[in-house]
Design an enzyme around this catalytic site. Structure first.
Site, PDB file in Angstrom:
ATOM      1  N   HIS A 143       1.357  33.100   3.481  1.00 15.60           N
ATOM      2  CA  HIS A 143       0.146  32.391   3.045  1.00 15.60           C
ATOM      3  C   HIS A 143       0.188  30.935   3.528  1.00 15.60           C
ATOM      4  O   HIS A 143      -0.769  30.432   4.123  1.00 15.60           O
ATOM      5  CB  HIS A 143       0.041  32.461   1.513  1.00 15.60           C
ATOM      6  CG  HIS A 143      -1.118  31.715   0.938  1.00 15.60           C
ATOM      7  ND1 HIS A 143      -2.312  32.321   0.636  1.00 15.60           N
ATOM      8  CD2 HIS A 143      -1.274  30.400   0.635  1.00 15.60           C
ATOM      9  CE1 HIS A 143      -3.160  31.405   0.155  1.00 15.60           C
ATOM     10  NE2 HIS A 143      -2.543  30.229   0.144  1.00 15.60           N
ATOM     11  N   GLU A 144       1.320  30.270   3.304  1.00 16.31           N
ATOM     12  CA  GLU A 144       1.428  28.849   3.665  1.00 16.31           C
ATOM     13  C   GLU A 144       1.448  28.657   5.187  1.00 16.31           C
ATOM     14  O   GLU A 144       0.839  27.728   5.711  1.00 16.31           O
ATOM     15  CB  GLU A 144       2.671  28.232   3.009  1.00 16.31           C
ATOM     16  CG  GLU A 144       2.590  28.151   1.500  1.00 16.31           C
ATOM     17  CD  GLU A 144       1.389  27.347   0.998  1.00 16.31           C
ATOM     18  OE1 GLU A 144       1.075  26.304   1.591  1.00 16.31           O
ATOM     19  OE2 GLU A 144       0.756  27.785   0.028  1.00 16.31           O
ATOM     20  N   HIS A 147      -2.072  28.680   6.475  1.00 13.30           N
ATOM     21  CA  HIS A 147      -2.814  27.411   6.361  1.00 13.30           C
ATOM     22  C   HIS A 147      -2.524  26.539   7.592  1.00 13.30           C
ATOM     23  O   HIS A 147      -3.412  25.885   8.128  1.00 13.30           O
ATOM     24  CB  HIS A 147      -2.385  26.648   5.106  1.00 13.30           C
ATOM     25  CG  HIS A 147      -3.054  27.103   3.830  1.00 13.30           C
ATOM     26  ND1 HIS A 147      -4.414  27.246   3.700  1.00 13.30           N
ATOM     27  CD2 HIS A 147      -2.533  27.418   2.616  1.00 13.30           C
ATOM     28  CE1 HIS A 147      -4.713  27.627   2.455  1.00 13.30           C
ATOM     29  NE2 HIS A 147      -3.576  27.750   1.782  1.00 13.30           N
ATOM     30  N   GLU A 201      -8.606  29.432   1.482  1.00 10.51           N
ATOM     31  CA  GLU A 201      -7.620  30.208   0.715  1.00 10.51           C
ATOM     32  C   GLU A 201      -7.727  31.695   1.039  1.00 10.51           C
ATOM     33  O   GLU A 201      -6.715  32.384   1.172  1.00 10.51           O
ATOM     34  CB  GLU A 201      -7.809  29.980  -0.789  1.00 10.51           C
ATOM     35  CG  GLU A 201      -7.366  28.617  -1.279  1.00 10.51           C
ATOM     36  CD  GLU A 201      -5.907  28.329  -0.983  1.00 10.51           C
ATOM     37  OE1 GLU A 201      -5.126  29.269  -0.797  1.00 10.51           O
ATOM     38  OE2 GLU A 201      -5.558  27.152  -0.881  1.00 10.51           O
TER      39      GLU A 201
HETATM   40 ZN   LIG Z   1      -3.240  28.281  -0.177  1.00  8.75          ZN
END
Ligand SMILES: [Zn+2]
Length: 273
Positions: A143-144, A147, A201
């Protein structure tokens, strides 16, 4: 702050997009998004300010005796990083050449982040308080990393600039000496304290799920991870939960994505045998 951007900046963003600066930072993949992004601020400026913050964060942690760069806990997370990074080329070729690094910071904070150029930070509070499995650590990392691959910080800075809230990123980064602290502070406040939009997100969830599946980590761990986050509630203190949508909201979406990524996970397991 987010409300300010969405109310004030969108028409201007749209106008600026017509003039040029819009692009997508990643190529398409199974879960890939083709969303066009406002990228007014240069990647170089974002990288420079992010690196300054990362160096400062690590120096501060080292001073407090909290920086972990070896030992069993570090090796465990590092091994996961080593399996995830070769998959980033699915989304963008240049990310294969980023200088990927990992630090652990020995603090109770339930948080993790990845800055430009592949600088990964995990707080031990996240791993220990949630008793994360390797698959769940991979879910957070995916997830990170996503980004960073999608340059969401650069997009946030660009939105701020378009809204007139950030006038001098380029100028500030170009300066030296006393400006360094300010620039590093700016990177932190925009990259880490200002929440990403709901759309960003959702992208990080999608891309992250694909990354972890391709690296051979069970994508269902993204669901158990958010269950654990939900149970932790406000007990995590400022961190992941304060900058991310409610865990309950993403569970249905992550569940719906499973059929798309499950074959990638199975293929990765086959390759590992
Ligand atoms: Zn996030």
């Amino acid at each position: 702050m987010n409300r300010l951007i969405s109310r004030g900046a969108l028409p201007l963003c749209a106008a600026v997009c017509l003039l040029a600066a819009c692009a997508s930072s990643t190529k398409s993949s199974v879960m890939g998004s083709h969303r066009s992004q406002l990228l007014l601020v240069s990647a170089q400026s974002v990288n420079q300010s992010s690196l300054q913050y990362y160096a400062q964060q690590n120096a501060d942690a080292r001073k407090k005796g909290e920086l972990i760069t070896s030992g069993p806990e570090y090796s465990r997370v590092y091994t996961i990083m080593q399996r995830m990074v070769p998959q980033v080329g699915v989304f963008r070729d240049d990310a294969m050449k980023w200088k990927w690094e990992l630090v652990l910071i020995n603090e109770d904070t339930v948080n993790a982040h990845v800055m430009a150029d592949g600088k990964i930070t995990f707080y031990t509070g996240l791993i220990r308080k949630l008793n994360l499995t390797d698959d769940e650590i991979a879910a957070v990392m995916g997830h990170e990393i996503s980004h960073a691959l999608r340059e969401h910080t650069r997009e946030k800075m660009s939105q701020q600039q378009a809204a007139g809230l950030l006038l001098a990123v380029g100028g500030a980064v170009a300066g030296a000496g006393e400006g360094t602290m300010q620039v590093a502070g700016l990177a932190k406040s925009i990259a880490l304290d200002l929440p990403f939009s709901r759309g960003m997100e959702a992208e990080a969830d999608e891309f992250g799920l694909e990354l972890s599946a391709r690296a051979g980590y069970n994508p269902q761990a993204a669901i158990t991870l958010w269950d654990k986050m939900g149970k932790l509630g406000g007990g995590g203190g400022p961190g992941f939960l304060s900058t991310h949508p409610a865990p309950g909201d993403r569970k249905a979406t992550l569940t719906a994505m499973q059929p798309q990524v499950w074959p990638l996970y199975q293929a990765a397991l086959q390759n590992r045998r």
